[in-house]
Design a protein around this motif. Sequence first.
Motif, mmCIF file in Angstrom:
data_model
loop_
_atom_site.group_PDB
_atom_site.id
_atom_site.type_symbol
_atom_site.label_atom_id
_atom_site.label_comp_id
_atom_site.label_asym_id
_atom_site.label_seq_id
_atom_site.Cartn_x
_atom_site.Cartn_y
_atom_site.Cartn_z
ATOM 1 N N VAL A 19 0.854 -1.193 0.000
ATOM 2 C CA VAL A 19 0.000 0.000 0.000
ATOM 3 C C VAL A 19 0.886 1.238 0.000
ATOM 4 O O VAL A 19 1.840 1.334 0.782
ATOM 5 N N ALA A 20 0.605 2.164 -0.895
ATOM 6 C CA ALA A 20 1.303 3.452 -0.939
ATOM 7 C C ALA A 20 0.313 4.552 -0.568
ATOM 8 O O ALA A 20 -0.884 4.438 -0.868
ATOM 9 N N VAL A 21 0.806 5.586 0.078
ATOM 10 C CA VAL A 21 -0.092 6.636 0.579
ATOM 11 C C VAL A 21 0.482 8.028 0.311
ATOM 12 O O VAL A 21 1.649 8.293 0.606
ATOM 13 N N GLY A 78 9.030 11.632 -8.525
ATOM 14 C CA GLY A 78 8.986 10.488 -9.423
ATOM 15 C C GLY A 78 9.814 10.687 -10.684
ATOM 16 O O GLY A 78 10.495 9.761 -11.143
ATOM 17 N N ARG A 79 9.785 11.881 -11.257
ATOM 18 C CA ARG A 79 10.591 12.148 -12.446
ATOM 19 C C ARG A 79 12.077 12.114 -12.102
ATOM 20 O O ARG A 79 12.892 11.574 -12.866
ATOM 21 N N PRO A 108 8.151 -4.772 -4.327
ATOM 22 C CA PRO A 108 7.155 -4.950 -5.386
ATOM 23 C C PRO A 108 6.418 -3.643 -5.625
ATOM 24 O O PRO A 108 6.373 -2.770 -4.755
ATOM 25 N N ASP A 109 5.836 -3.490 -6.801
ATOM 26 C CA ASP A 109 5.033 -2.301 -7.085
ATOM 27 C C ASP A 109 3.814 -2.257 -6.168
ATOM 28 O O ASP A 109 3.288 -3.304 -5.767
ATOM 29 N N PRO A 110 3.340 -1.065 -5.825
ATOM 30 C CA PRO A 110 2.148 -0.969 -4.971
ATOM 31 C C PRO A 110 0.916 -1.581 -5.645
ATOM 32 O O PRO A 110 0.723 -1.439 -6.860
ATOM 33 N N ASP A 111 0.107 -2.234 -4.861
ATOM 34 C CA ASP A 111 -1.187 -2.734 -5.332
ATOM 35 C C ASP A 111 -2.264 -1.665 -5.184
ATOM 36 O O ASP A 111 -3.190 -1.588 -5.987
ATOM 37 N N LEU A 112 -2.126 -0.845 -4.150
ATOM 38 C CA LEU A 112 -3.132 0.169 -3.829
ATOM 39 C C LEU A 112 -2.445 1.477 -3.467
ATOM 40 O O LEU A 112 -1.523 1.498 -2.657
ATOM 41 N N LEU A 113 -2.909 2.566 -4.083
ATOM 42 C CA LEU A 113 -2.487 3.915 -3.695
ATOM 43 C C LEU A 113 -3.672 4.628 -3.071
ATOM 44 O O LEU A 113 -4.764 4.668 -3.652
ATOM 45 N N SER A 116 0.639 13.482 -8.161
ATOM 46 C CA SER A 116 1.627 14.477 -7.714
ATOM 47 C C SER A 116 3.066 13.969 -7.750
ATOM 48 O O SER A 116 3.799 14.068 -6.765
ATOM 49 N N ASN A 117 3.458 13.407 -8.901
ATOM 50 C CA ASN A 117 4.860 13.049 -9.118
ATOM 51 C C ASN A 117 5.342 11.974 -8.138
ATOM 52 O O ASN A 117 6.506 11.949 -7.756
ATOM 53 N N PHE A 118 4.451 11.078 -7.753
ATOM 54 C CA PHE A 118 4.784 10.026 -6.781
ATOM 55 C C PHE A 118 4.811 8.666 -7.474
ATOM 56 O O PHE A 118 3.824 8.257 -8.095
ATOM 57 N N LEU A 119 5.938 7.980 -7.421
ATOM 58 C CA LEU A 119 6.073 6.608 -7.916
ATOM 59 C C LEU A 119 5.527 6.457 -9.340
ATOM 60 O O LEU A 119 4.733 5.563 -9.633
ATOM 61 N N LEU A 120 5.956 7.333 -10.230
ATOM 62 C CA LEU A 120 5.393 7.370 -11.582
ATOM 63 C C LEU A 120 5.568 6.041 -12.320
ATOM 64 O O LEU A 120 4.656 5.602 -13.036
ATOM 65 N N TRP A 121 6.706 5.406 -12.177
ATOM 66 C CA TRP A 121 6.936 4.110 -12.834
ATOM 67 C C TRP A 121 6.137 3.017 -12.125
ATOM 68 O O TRP A 121 5.466 2.195 -12.755
ATOM 69 N N GLN A 122 6.175 3.010 -10.814
ATOM 70 C CA GLN A 122 5.643 1.902 -10.033
ATOM 71 C C GLN A 122 4.113 1.831 -10.024
ATOM 72 O O GLN A 122 3.538 0.774 -9.753
ATOM 73 N N LEU A 123 3.437 2.943 -10.301
ATOM 74 C CA LEU A 123 1.976 2.972 -10.203
ATOM 75 C C LEU A 123 1.265 2.570 -11.495
ATOM 76 O O LEU A 123 0.058 2.739 -11.617
ATOM 77 N N ALA A 124 1.994 1.996 -12.440
ATOM 78 C CA ALA A 124 1.416 1.703 -13.759
ATOM 79 C C ALA A 124 0.119 0.894 -13.675
ATOM 80 O O ALA A 124 -0.821 1.138 -14.431
#
Length: 262
Positions: A31-33, A157-158, A197-202, A212-220
Motif C-alpha cells: 500500500v502506498a499513501v 517520481g521524475r 514490489p510495485d504498490p497494489d493500492l495507492l 503528484s509526481n509520486f512513484l510514476l513508474w511503479q503505479l502503472a
Amino acid sequence: MQQTSSSPGLEQLSEPDLTAKLEPELLPKHVAVIMDGNGRWAELQGLPRIAGHREGINSVREMITLCLELGIQYLTIYAFSQENWNRPMQEISALMGLLEHYLSTERASLIEQRIRFRAIGRLDALPESARHWVRTTEQETAHLDKMHLTVALSYGGRAEIVDAVRGIISDAQSGKIRPDHLNESLVQRYLYTHPLPDPDLLIRTSGETRISNFLLWQLAYTELYFTATPWPDFRRREFLLALIEYQRRERRFGRVLSTVSS
C-alpha cells in the motif's frame, strides 16, 4: 482514476464488522499513501500548520498497526516531496525537526515490531541531522523483515527515473551492462524502490485526485483510491473502508479475465 466514497451501509458498520468483511487472499501486499491535508486540517482547527503534521503521525502509527495485524507487508508513504522545498523555511525546519523526533522516538518500536525502515529520494538534500537519523534508523532495522516501511523524502517520481537512467548509463559505460540487455526489469532494478514490489493500492487523502509526481513508474497498474478525509482524520476505520473497496475491484493488468458466452 476513480473518486471513491464508501459504499452504502458500510458507514453504519462497526470496526469489527468492517474487519470481518476483509478477505485475506484479496488484500494488497503493498500500500502506498499520499498523506495530504495536514496543513489544511490544522488551519480549520485554528492551529499552526505543523500541528496537522504532528497529528498525522498518529495516523501513520494506526496504519502501521493495522498493516501488521492484516499481514500487509509493504507500506510506502509520501512524506516530503522535492516541491515541498519551496515551502516557507520555518515550515520546512519544523517538518525536518518532526522527522528527527519521529525517528529518534519510534526507532525502538520499529525494531520491536520487526519493521524495516527505508527512505527513498534525493536524501543528500536533507539537513545533516535529519540525514543522520534516517541513516541510523535504516542501519538498525536493515535485518528486519516482518514489514517494510518506506518513507519518500525529498522525493520526485521524475527525478527517480532520471537518476535510474544516470545509473544505467554509468554502468553501461563501465561495461557492467550491455545496451541490448535494457528492458523494463533492468530499469526497475535502478529505481529507488528496488527490490520492493510495485504498490497494489495507492491511497490519497484530502480530496485531491492526482498522483503528484509520486512513484510514476511503479503505479502503472496500481488501484487508486481517493478520499476527502484529511490525513490527520484518516485512521483505522478509513483504512478498512479503503481495503474493502480495493478487494472489490477486478485487477486485469490489461487482460480479459472473464468472457460472456452467448
